[in-house]
Motif scaffolding. Structure first.
Motif, PDB file in Angstrom:
ATOM      1  N   GLU A 744       0.832  -1.199   0.000  1.00  0.00           N
ATOM      2  CA  GLU A 744       0.000   0.000   0.000  1.00  0.00           C
ATOM      3  C   GLU A 744       0.873   1.257   0.000  1.00  0.00           C
ATOM      4  N   LEU A 745       1.929   1.248   0.833  1.00  0.00           N
ATOM      5  CA  LEU A 745       2.821   2.408   0.890  1.00  0.00           C
ATOM      6  C   LEU A 745       3.567   2.601  -0.424  1.00  0.00           C
ATOM      7  N   TYR A 746       3.944   1.497  -1.038  1.00  0.00           N
ATOM      8  CA  TYR A 746       4.628   1.605  -2.332  1.00  0.00           C
ATOM      9  C   TYR A 746       3.716   2.243  -3.372  1.00  0.00           C
ATOM     10  N   GLN A 747       2.450   1.803  -3.361  1.00  0.00           N
ATOM     11  CA  GLN A 747       1.495   2.367  -4.314  1.00  0.00           C
ATOM     12  C   GLN A 747       1.274   3.849  -4.042  1.00  0.00           C
ATOM     13  N   ARG A 748       1.148   4.183  -2.761  1.00  0.00           N
ATOM     14  CA  ARG A 748       0.933   5.595  -2.430  1.00  0.00           C
ATOM     15  C   ARG A 748       2.172   6.422  -2.751  1.00  0.00           C
ATOM     16  N   ASN A 749       3.345   5.865  -2.531  1.00  0.00           N
ATOM     17  CA  ASN A 749       4.570   6.586  -2.859  1.00  0.00           C
ATOM     18  C   ASN A 749       4.678   6.828  -4.363  1.00  0.00           C
ATOM     19  N   ALA A 750       4.288   5.812  -5.137  1.00  0.00           N
ATOM     20  CA  ALA A 750       4.307   5.985  -6.594  1.00  0.00           C
ATOM     21  C   ALA A 750       3.316   7.059  -7.027  1.00  0.00           C
ATOM     22  N   ASP A 751       2.135   7.055  -6.389  1.00  0.00           N
ATOM     23  CA  ASP A 751       1.162   8.097  -6.715  1.00  0.00           C
ATOM     24  C   ASP A 751       1.683   9.474  -6.333  1.00  0.00           C
ATOM     25  N   THR A 752       2.312   9.554  -5.161  1.00  0.00           N
ATOM     26  CA  THR A 752       2.851  10.841  -4.714  1.00  0.00           C
ATOM     27  C   THR A 752       3.948  11.328  -5.639  1.00  0.00           C
ATOM     28  N   THR A 753       4.815  10.404  -6.065  1.00  0.00           N
ATOM     29  CA  THR A 753       5.892  10.794  -6.986  1.00  0.00           C
ATOM     30  C   THR A 753       5.326  11.289  -8.308  1.00  0.00           C
ATOM     31  N   ARG A 754       4.325  10.594  -8.810  1.00  0.00           N
ATOM     32  CA  ARG A 754       3.725  11.016 -10.068  1.00  0.00           C
ATOM     33  C   ARG A 754       3.072  12.391  -9.944  1.00  0.00           C
ATOM     34  N   ILE A 755       2.351  12.590  -8.826  1.00  0.00           N
ATOM     35  CA  ILE A 755       1.709  13.896  -8.622  1.00  0.00           C
ATOM     36  C   ILE A 755       2.751  14.984  -8.466  1.00  0.00           C
ATOM     37  N   SER A 756       3.854  14.670  -7.743  1.00  0.00           N
ATOM     38  CA  SER A 756       4.921  15.654  -7.567  1.00  0.00           C
ATOM     39  C   SER A 756       5.548  16.021  -8.911  1.00  0.00           C
ATOM     40  N   ASN A 757       5.761  15.024  -9.750  1.00  0.00           N
ATOM     41  CA  ASN A 757       6.333  15.309 -11.071  1.00  0.00           C
ATOM     42  C   ASN A 757       5.383  16.174 -11.907  1.00  0.00           C
ATOM     43  N   ASP A 758       4.093  15.816 -11.869  1.00  0.00           N
ATOM     44  CA  ASP A 758       3.120  16.622 -12.609  1.00  0.00           C
ATOM     45  C   ASP A 758       3.096  18.052 -12.097  1.00  0.00           C
ATOM     46  N   PHE A 759       3.125  18.196 -10.780  1.00  0.00           N
ATOM     47  CA  PHE A 759       3.069  19.529 -10.189  1.00  0.00           C
ATOM     48  C   PHE A 759       4.322  20.331 -10.512  1.00  0.00           C
ATOM     49  N   GLN A 760       5.473  19.655 -10.474  1.00  0.00           N
ATOM     50  CA  GLN A 760       6.730  20.346 -10.772  1.00  0.00           C
ATOM     51  C   GLN A 760       6.755  20.820 -12.220  1.00  0.00           C
ATOM     52  N   ASN A 761       6.296  19.963 -13.126  1.00  0.00           N
ATOM     53  CA  ASN A 761       6.242  20.365 -14.532  1.00  0.00           C
ATOM     54  C   ASN A 761       5.220  21.477 -14.751  1.00  0.00           C
ATOM     55  N   LEU A 762       4.118  21.422 -14.021  1.00  0.00           N
ATOM     56  CA  LEU A 762       3.116  22.477 -14.150  1.00  0.00           C
ATOM     57  C   LEU A 762       3.682  23.822 -13.705  1.00  0.00           C
ATOM     58  N   LEU A 763       4.347  23.834 -12.540  1.00  0.00           N
ATOM     59  CA  LEU A 763       4.929  25.080 -12.062  1.00  0.00           C
ATOM     60  C   LEU A 763       6.015  25.593 -13.002  1.00  0.00           C
ATOM     61  N   GLY A 764       6.806  24.661 -13.560  1.00  0.00           N
ATOM     62  CA  GLY A 764       7.882  25.077 -14.461  1.00  0.00           C
ATOM     63  C   GLY A 764       7.382  25.648 -15.767  1.00  0.00           C
ATOM     64  N   SER A 765       6.182  25.244 -16.174  1.00  0.00           N
ATOM     65  CA  SER A 765       5.665  25.701 -17.457  1.00  0.00           C
ATOM     66  C   SER A 765       4.796  26.951 -17.343  1.00  0.00           C
ATOM     67  N   ILE A 766       4.478  27.368 -16.131  1.00  0.00           N
ATOM     68  CA  ILE A 766       3.652  28.565 -15.941  1.00  0.00           C
ATOM     69  C   ILE A 766       4.557  29.792 -15.929  1.00  0.00           C
ATOM     70  N   ASN A 767       4.278  30.767 -16.778  1.00  0.00           N
ATOM     71  CA  ASN A 767       5.084  31.991 -16.875  1.00  0.00           C
ATOM     72  C   ASN A 767       4.479  33.084 -15.999  1.00  0.00           C
ATOM     73  N   ILE A 768       4.076  32.694 -14.805  1.00  0.00           N
ATOM     74  CA  ILE A 768       3.494  33.634 -13.847  1.00  0.00           C
ATOM     75  C   ILE A 768       4.258  33.485 -12.541  1.00  0.00           C
ATOM     76  N   PRO A 769       4.669  34.580 -11.929  1.00  0.00           N
ATOM     77  CA  PRO A 769       5.344  34.490 -10.626  1.00  0.00           C
ATOM     78  C   PRO A 769       4.378  33.973  -9.560  1.00  0.00           C
ATOM     79  N   ILE A 770       4.695  32.820  -8.986  1.00  0.00           N
ATOM     80  CA  ILE A 770       3.892  32.228  -7.916  1.00  0.00           C
ATOM     81  C   ILE A 770       4.823  31.818  -6.788  1.00  0.00           C
ATOM     82  N   VAL A 771       4.456  32.170  -5.565  1.00  0.00           N
ATOM     83  CA  VAL A 771       5.226  31.793  -4.376  1.00  0.00           C
ATOM     84  C   VAL A 771       4.254  31.195  -3.370  1.00  0.00           C
TER      85      VAL A 771
END
Length: 993
Positions: A744-771
């Protein structure tokens, strides 16, 4: 687990309460096809009916979302496309084959006992009319129910198809490419429960082929398969899936097997067995067919209330805060019941000051169901039974429906488990095994209940389905709530021999007992019958039955003359109970019978009568007979020892020396002396033998004592071995739990990693200053464009914001952010940076998935170009106004509604008006309505009718006894509404150039 091969839908909530018998109504023997549609359904209905012949033998019921306030002509329209009669349904109408029934407007329709039942409903219920009918169809017709979902724009029909599939029926859906509105059929297909998809014409052909199959014939499906054929299917399933279905009830398996045959158009079982061998995918399909799951949230709400009122308070008595509450939900399917149990427990503990940890283990055999349960995402139709309060507290709305909150998902651990083959969980407080046992044969049921008894702590509770009971093992469970089928674990010293092997061969294995010929009524009866057979030829003799250790098991006849209990410790050993004169011969005869396994006789054994009556001799002549025999179903040898009294028999009297006979005449003193000497020697020998016997008995007693010590040691070793085995099983169960948690933890960790990657790419592609900052204003994340504006580098994550020198010109930014976090408000403000660029600063609270505020989000939208454009426009407007005000003419600017936008000072002066009283008002309202002039209205109306191109109108009007010349110009502005410029002057004045 090897849970339920199928779990029928229940009205209180699946996996089904039980498999109810089919109704007796004749209408329920007719295959019924329920067809549901919504938007675009009329065309789909017509396409389906036009491809159906008039002799399918099935009844068709059409359910469409209709306007409840209007009249329907649907039956008349569809009659033109159908070869069968089409009619609008009426309440209480009996269905018949080869007929089409159409739902009337504003009603929901159900089927019961072969009759249609109508009910007026509110608009909200009408949106689920298809589900309502399909569920009643599944309950009424079971394996003769067929559901078809056509074009529609909602998810109605999905739950109904699942109910039909779980009941053994057939589910069909229109292919998305052929449907006008794809949402409804695609939602049904996404559940994985649809057996066939296609165009309406293809669905009609599938229905025709199905109607001709024996599965839907009036006589019903073929009889049970031959044992060999079932064994072949079990072997294929066991090889492919690792699950042995030989302990499931054959009626359930038969219905599922023949349903697959109907879908494949195979009529003979050997054909299907061959098809299974050639198509591995069909083995998987049959496996999933058997494991169909239908469940729902809070089925049987009364049960969950009983848990909150009776069970949970008992579990919390004298419980340490550190001791976790451990619950097992067996046969969890897609997880609704496990989450319902978690919601119920969290609600119960919500008032507690301190709550213990919660562990809800939910198991099933279906990997697909387990995966869906872990995600915890359900369409809106699946959570229809959840109250709005629970929906708001325990669910989050997502794109595809509703997802269980993270808190609830964390306490529910889902895993694949075979109840009959995998190690059990241990130290459980509650086991919910609802509607699982009904699909197993009685031996497997007893085995599962024994495993559950082992897994539960004391006190521990077991919850069963409405058609299940723990009556097969009354010594293990007692009823705590008979109505809700809640049982309490009973302390038991029974050594239940439940096997964790995957295949339990037979009922004998599940019912192992100690030595079948122990001292019990059953063994005594068996030995007696065998002894009676052995005594057929010795029916006049007294006898005893002994075992191999010479212990007497039964007394037969009058044995008092031969059995004389000796003083001392009580014993049933034959040699210790028999008269001393018989012991030597008895020992010898029994020993010979043991060695030869044949009958042994000892004749003419003389026995002295104690206090013999006058009419009987002092000595008694006895024949000893030992008969070995073996009762059925055991390998141990038993013996019948007969005592035959020969004294009173005629041959005995003839053999005895008579007075005056020849034998008596030879009695002489010398003979008397020899006899006396022989008697002395015989007495000496008997004394010697007696001493040997006593020594032998003493030795035997020592050996018995040693044997008892060995037995005691063996029992201690056995007890130690059992403790080690229990410890091993507990460790194995703990290891299983750890493996499950790790997965269960492995599955949740994989989900968290995927969401983190999606979020990181989303933030990197937004040309708006966000903090993003935490509650303590420590930097959590920021976008690359915010790095330059706030002078940030990657290592600044975690630093307080007030340690950073940003480039914004704003007072007390940190204080404003804290106000947003504390007051749950948001601020919007236009600010500049050090370079003079303008930004729209927006500060909002940072809200977590479980609805907590954990900081704030700063978003800066660049508005510099917009700001400068607005400023330039303002300057230009000021400049233009300044020019207009210098004109010595009466000029007036109107909008499309002829309202005053602006005017020159000369206009206000000439007509005695002010800017405050004029601007924004209609021209015809100025000066107490003096401008409400019919000539002026006509003039301006003509200007408005000239079209979109700039134009000019000139005319003369009379206003307050003054002749005025009006010059009106209509002009357009790019991207702006048109304006009208009006010049007013005296009629005699020359127009300006």
């Amino acid at each position: 687990m090897t849970e339920q091969p199928e779990r029928e839908p229940r009205q209180d909530n699946m996996p089904p309460s039980a498999e109810p018998p089919p109704p007796d109504g004749s209408g329920d023997r007719i295959p019924v096809v329920g067809v549901g549609a919504s938007a675009g359904g009329l065309e789909a209905f017509a396409g389906l009916l036009s491809a159906l012949p008039s002799d399918t033998g099935m009844a068709f019921v059409l359910v469409l979302h209709l306007d409840p306030d209007g009249e329907s002509q649907l039956s008349q329209i569809l009659a033109r496309h159908s070869a069968m009669p089409v009619q609008e349904a009426e309440d209480g109408m009996a269905i018949a084959p080869d007929q089409v029934y159409v739902i009337p407007p504003g009603s929901t329709m159900t089927l019961a006992e072969g009759r249609l039942q109508l009910r007026r409903e509110a608009r909200s219920r009408l949106h689920h009319a298809i589900d309502i009918f399909f569920c009643s169809l599944a309950k009424a017709c079971r394996d003769r129910a067929i559901g078809v979902v056509l074009s529609g724009s909602n998810d109605d029909g999905t739950l109904g198809l699942e109910a039909i599939k779980a009941a053994g029926g057939i589910a069909l859906a229109q292919s998305g490419s052929s449907a006008q509105m794809r949402t409804m059929p695609n939602t049904a297909i996404a559940t994985g429960q649809v057996d066939f998809t296609g165009t309406p014409a293809e669905l009609a052909q599938a229905l025709v082929h199905t109607s001709r199959h024996p599965y839907l014939s009036p006589e019903g499906a073929p009889g049970l398969p031959e044992e060999g054929e079932l064994s072949d299917i079990f072997a294929l399933l066991r090889t492919t899936t690792g699950v042995d279905f030989s302990l499931y009830k054959e009626t359930t398996l038969r219905r599922r097997i023949f349903r697959r045959m109907a879908l494949l158009r195979l009529e003979a079982l050997p054909q299907y067995v061959g098809y299974l061998r050639e198509h591995a995918a069909e083995v998987e399909s049959l496996y999933h067919e058997i494991l169909i799951g239908a469940t729902g949230f809070f089925r049987d709400g009364a049960l969950f209330e009983a848990l909150k009122q009776d069970v949970f308070p008992t579990l919390m008595e004298n419980r340490s805060v550190q001791a976790p509450i451990r619950i097992l939900v067996a046969g969890c399917s897609t997880g609704e019941e496990a989450y319902s149990m978690g919601i119920c427990l969290l609600e119960f503990l919500s008032q507690a000051i301190a709550t213990p940890p919660i562990q809800i283990f939910a198991t099933d055999l279906s990997d697909a169901a387990i995966e869906q349960a872990r995600q915890g995402i359900y369409p809106a139709s699946r959570v229809a039974n959840v109250s709005p309060e629970r929906l708001q507290r325990f669910f989050m709305e997502v794109e595809s429906g509703y997802q269980v909150t993270k808190r609830l998902r964390e306490i529910c651990i889902f895993a694949r488990q075979n109840l009959l083959g995998d190690p059990p969980f241990s130290k459980l407080d509650l086991v919910s095994c609802r509607n699982v046992l009904i699909y197993f044969k009685p031996p497997a049921q007893r085995n599962i209940l024994s495993v559950i008894h082992y897994s539960l702590k004391s006190p521990g509770f077991l919850v069963l389905g409405s058609s299940e009971a723990a009556g097969t093992v009354p010594e293990l469970f007692t009823s705590a709530n008979p109505k809700q089928k809640i049982y309490l674990k009973q302390p038991s010293s029974t050594d239940w021999d439940f096997s964790l092997a995957e295949n339990i061969a037979s009922e004998d294995v599940l019912n192992r007992t100690p030595n079948p010929w122990s001292r019990s009524a059953q063994s005594d009866a068996g030995i007696s019958r065998a002894a009676e057979q052995a005594l057929l030829h010795h029916h006049n003799s007294a006898a005893v039955i002994i075992d191999g250790q010479l212990n007497i098991l039964q007394f037969l006849g009058q044995t008092g003359a031969y059995i004389d209990p000796a003083p001392g410790q009580a014993s049933l050993n034959l040699l210790r109970l028999s008269r001393p004169e018989l012991q030597i011969d008895l020992r010898s005869a029994i020993h010979q019978a043991k060695e030869t396994q044949q009958t042994v006789s000892k004749a003419n054994v003389y026995l002295r009568r104690p206090a013999a009556p006058a009419d009987l001799p002092e000595t008694q002549r006895v024949n000893l007979v030992v008969l070995p025999f073996k009762p059925s179903m055991t390998a141990e040898t038993y013996f019948v020892v007969l005592f035959e009294d020969m004294t009173s028999r005629p041959e005995a009297e003839a053999d005895a020396p008579q007075e005056g006979s020849e034998a008596a005449t030879y009695s002489t003193p010398e003979a008397e002396q020899v006899i006396q000497q022989l008697q002395q020697e015989l007495e000496t020998t008997k004394i010697h033998l007696q001493s040997i016997i006593e020594e032998q008995e003493a030795t035997n007693q020592d050996l018995r004592a040693a044997n008892e010590e060995i037995l005691s040691s063996n029992e201690e070793l056995q007890s130690t071995n059992e403790e080690l085995q229990t410890a091993k099983e507990e460790i194995q169960a703990t290891n299983e739990e750890l493996s499950t948690i790790n997965e269960e933890l492995y599955q949740r960790n994989a989900d968290t990693t995927r969401i983190s990657n999606d979020f990181q790419n989303l933030l990197g592609s937004i040309n708006i200053p966000i903090v993003m900052v935490e509650s303590e204003l420590r930097i959590r994340r920021f976008t690359p464009t915010a790095a330059k504006l706030f002078n940030l580098i990657p290592t600044d994550i975690g630093r307080p914001l007030n340690d950073i020198r940003h480039n914004l010109i704003i007072d007390d930014l940190e204080g404003r952010i804290l106000d947003v976090v504390r007051n749950l408000t948001q601020i919007t403000e236009q600010v500049q940076d050090q370079n003079g660029r303008w930004y729209d600063l927006r500060v909002r609270p940072y809200r977590t998935m479980d609805n907590r505020i954990d900081g704030a989000v700063l978003v800066m939208v660049a508005i510099d170009a917009l700001k400068r454009s607005s400023e330039a426009q303002r300057v230009a407007q000021t400049y233009a106004d300044a020019i207009v005000q210098t004109v010595e003419e009466s000029l007036l600017v109107l909008n499309e509604a002829l309202q005053v936008v602006t005017a020159t000072r000369q206009f206000y002066h000439t007509f005695g008006l002010t800017a405050e009283a004029s601007e924004g008002r209609s021209l015809f309202e100025l000066g107490d309505g003096q401008w409400n002039n019919a000539e002026l209205r006509s003039l301006l109306a003509a200007l408005d009718q000239t079209g979109a191109a700039p134009s000019q109108i000139t005319g003369t009007i009379t206003l307050a006894q003054r002749q005025l010349r009006i010059d009106a110009h209509r002009f357009l502005q790019p991207g702006q509404p048109p304006l009208v410029l009006v010049k007013v002057q005296a009629a005699g004045s020359a127009p300006a150039a």
